[in-house]
Design a protein around this motif. Sequence first.
Motif, PDB file in Angstrom:
ATOM      1  N   GLU A  92     -16.272 -37.793  61.712  1.00 56.04           N
ATOM      2  CA  GLU A  92     -15.418 -36.604  61.762  1.00 56.04           C
ATOM      3  C   GLU A  92     -14.154 -36.730  60.916  1.00 56.04           C
ATOM      4  O   GLU A  92     -13.523 -35.729  60.574  1.00 56.04           O
ATOM      5  CB  GLU A  92     -15.041 -36.267  63.210  1.00 56.04           C
ATOM      6  N   THR A  93     -13.743 -37.953  60.566  1.00 58.38           N
ATOM      7  CA  THR A  93     -12.502 -38.129  59.801  1.00 58.38           C
ATOM      8  C   THR A  93     -12.683 -38.878  58.489  1.00 58.38           C
ATOM      9  O   THR A  93     -11.740 -38.943  57.696  1.00 58.38           O
ATOM     10  CB  THR A  93     -11.448 -38.883  60.644  1.00 58.38           C
ATOM     11  N   THR A  94     -13.854 -39.432  58.237  1.00 56.46           N
ATOM     12  CA  THR A  94     -14.063 -40.235  57.028  1.00 56.46           C
ATOM     13  C   THR A  94     -14.343 -39.334  55.832  1.00 56.46           C
ATOM     14  O   THR A  94     -15.283 -38.534  55.855  1.00 56.46           O
ATOM     15  CB  THR A  94     -15.223 -41.226  57.227  1.00 56.46           C
ATOM     16  N   ARG A  95     -13.511 -39.465  54.796  1.00 56.94           N
ATOM     17  CA  ARG A  95     -13.652 -38.652  53.585  1.00 56.94           C
ATOM     18  C   ARG A  95     -13.861 -39.582  52.392  1.00 56.94           C
ATOM     19  O   ARG A  95     -12.908 -40.066  51.782  1.00 56.94           O
ATOM     20  CB  ARG A  95     -12.417 -37.773  53.400  1.00 56.94           C
ATOM     21  N   ILE A  96     -15.134 -39.833  52.081  1.00 53.98           N
ATOM     22  CA  ILE A  96     -15.516 -40.697  50.969  1.00 53.98           C
ATOM     23  C   ILE A  96     -16.398 -39.894  50.027  1.00 53.98           C
ATOM     24  O   ILE A  96     -17.283 -39.158  50.477  1.00 53.98           O
ATOM     25  CB  ILE A  96     -16.284 -41.940  51.464  1.00 53.98           C
ATOM     26  N   VAL A  97     -16.171 -40.037  48.717  1.00 50.70           N
ATOM     27  CA  VAL A  97     -17.056 -39.422  47.726  1.00 50.70           C
ATOM     28  C   VAL A  97     -17.479 -40.479  46.716  1.00 50.70           C
ATOM     29  O   VAL A  97     -16.783 -41.477  46.505  1.00 50.70           O
ATOM     30  CB  VAL A  97     -16.393 -38.234  46.992  1.00 50.70           C
ATOM     31  N   ASP A  98     -18.613 -40.254  46.113  1.00 47.61           N
ATOM     32  CA  ASP A  98     -19.117 -41.066  45.008  1.00 47.61           C
ATOM     33  C   ASP A  98     -18.981 -40.204  43.753  1.00 47.61           C
ATOM     34  O   ASP A  98     -19.559 -39.113  43.678  1.00 47.61           O
ATOM     35  CB  ASP A  98     -20.580 -41.440  45.265  1.00 47.61           C
ATOM     36  N   ILE A  99     -18.200 -40.655  42.781  1.00 49.01           N
ATOM     37  CA  ILE A  99     -17.974 -39.843  41.579  1.00 49.01           C
ATOM     38  C   ILE A  99     -18.876 -40.255  40.416  1.00 49.01           C
ATOM     39  O   ILE A  99     -18.684 -39.819  39.287  1.00 49.01           O
ATOM     40  CB  ILE A  99     -16.498 -39.851  41.158  1.00 49.01           C
ATOM     41  N   GLY A 100     -19.884 -41.083  40.706  1.00 46.43           N
ATOM     42  CA  GLY A 100     -20.791 -41.509  39.642  1.00 46.43           C
ATOM     43  C   GLY A 100     -20.204 -42.648  38.829  1.00 46.43           C
ATOM     44  O   GLY A 100     -19.336 -43.389  39.306  1.00 46.43           O
ATOM     45  N   ASP A 101     -20.660 -42.778  37.598  1.00 47.04           N
ATOM     46  CA  ASP A 101     -20.281 -43.910  36.755  1.00 47.04           C
ATOM     47  C   ASP A 101     -19.399 -43.491  35.588  1.00 47.04           C
ATOM     48  O   ASP A 101     -19.530 -42.378  35.051  1.00 47.04           O
ATOM     49  CB  ASP A 101     -21.532 -44.577  36.163  1.00 47.04           C
ATOM     50  N   ALA A 102     -18.524 -44.413  35.177  1.00 43.26           N
ATOM     51  CA  ALA A 102     -17.863 -44.269  33.889  1.00 43.26           C
ATOM     52  C   ALA A 102     -18.932 -44.380  32.800  1.00 43.26           C
ATOM     53  O   ALA A 102     -19.858 -45.191  32.908  1.00 43.26           O
ATOM     54  CB  ALA A 102     -16.814 -45.360  33.715  1.00 43.26           C
ATOM     55  N   ASP A 103     -18.812 -43.556  31.780  1.00 46.82           N
ATOM     56  CA  ASP A 103     -19.792 -43.595  30.692  1.00 46.82           C
ATOM     57  C   ASP A 103     -19.510 -44.805  29.801  1.00 46.82           C
ATOM     58  O   ASP A 103     -18.376 -45.013  29.364  1.00 46.82           O
ATOM     59  CB  ASP A 103     -19.720 -42.310  29.875  1.00 46.82           C
ATOM     60  N   ILE A 104     -20.519 -45.592  29.549  1.00 44.44           N
ATOM     61  CA  ILE A 104     -20.372 -46.839  28.795  1.00 44.44           C
ATOM     62  C   ILE A 104     -20.916 -46.654  27.381  1.00 44.44           C
ATOM     63  O   ILE A 104     -21.977 -46.059  27.180  1.00 44.44           O
ATOM     64  CB  ILE A 104     -21.121 -47.984  29.511  1.00 44.44           C
ATOM     65  N   VAL A 105     -20.183 -47.161  26.406  1.00 45.85           N
ATOM     66  CA  VAL A 105     -20.622 -47.130  25.012  1.00 45.85           C
ATOM     67  C   VAL A 105     -21.074 -48.537  24.636  1.00 45.85           C
ATOM     68  O   VAL A 105     -20.255 -49.459  24.572  1.00 45.85           O
ATOM     69  CB  VAL A 105     -19.489 -46.657  24.078  1.00 45.85           C
TER      70      VAL A 105
END
Length: 323
Positions: A92-105
């Motif tokens: 009810e209180t946990t706010r976690i997101v996954d924003i994916g990956d940094a793009d690698i060159v």
Amino acid sequence: MSSDGVSHGYEGGRLNLPFVGICTFGKYPYQPDWDAIDADVAVMGAPFDMGTQWRSGARMGPRAIREASTLFSFGHGGAYDFEDDITYLPAETTRIVDIGDADIVHTDTVESHRRIEFGVRKILEAGALPVVLGGDHSVNIPCINAFDGQEPVHVVQIDAHLDFVDERHGVRYGHGNPMRRAAEKTYVTGLSQIGIRNVSSTAREGYEDARRMGSDIKSVRHVRKLGIEGMLARIPEGARYYLTIDIDAFDPSIAPGTGTPSHGGFLYYEVLELIDGLARRGTIAGLDLVEVAPDYDPTGSTSTLAAQLLMNTIGRVLHHRQG
């Protein structure tokens, strides 16, 4: 409804077992818009391993950690720890997101690091805790760079290797350099380098430089002699900490899936208790976990260890913030 009258999230909707669905970290929501991060914690992958000096493969670490993390995504409405009598990560209180990956060159360390730094800056701008999945330990360099507009931090490194090489053949941003680059920052107030052992990638002069530049260096055996409370007492109290965890800090008997394994390492509870104490002692302002290389991890135990440690670390950071 369970016998104790508490809902565990099984009453309606999908069962959503760990092997079902898309593998975001812990099955938390995916947020691809880095200008719309609205969470307490944001997880980002940094799948870069071109800083390695021995075995590569850590570029696949973020994907493996995410997959392993689904094991801990059961719909219990949180993670109850009966030893602590605390429900960590309450739904009810946990706010976690996954924003994916940094793009690698590929082959471009400077540009890849710039993109990792950009992602961490976006997380910090949103007021969230950055949790970065490596990648080799060089990804710590852009993570620390991103804190230049923040309040000062004390770096706590849990690792088998000192990673304090200044430069070799012009290389300044490999996985043997990150703690040297951190120590050079005016907003890094000091370093606690914990678990360092055996034959090192850093020469004696590097150890002398590290101590001169504000490092407290302790081996696994030192920590066991001091005890966890004794080790914590050496870390500045009430500070903001940046925590960087190299999976090779753990003994390869439980964490074989890494490029540079070193025998004589920590076991799980030693590190968890250290992190729990750190979260009580001050504020963990950012963290990364690096060097998981799943191709050397035939049973998946290393990825599972990484995911379990991260889930428990995030849970304790959020809980002790409130307490």
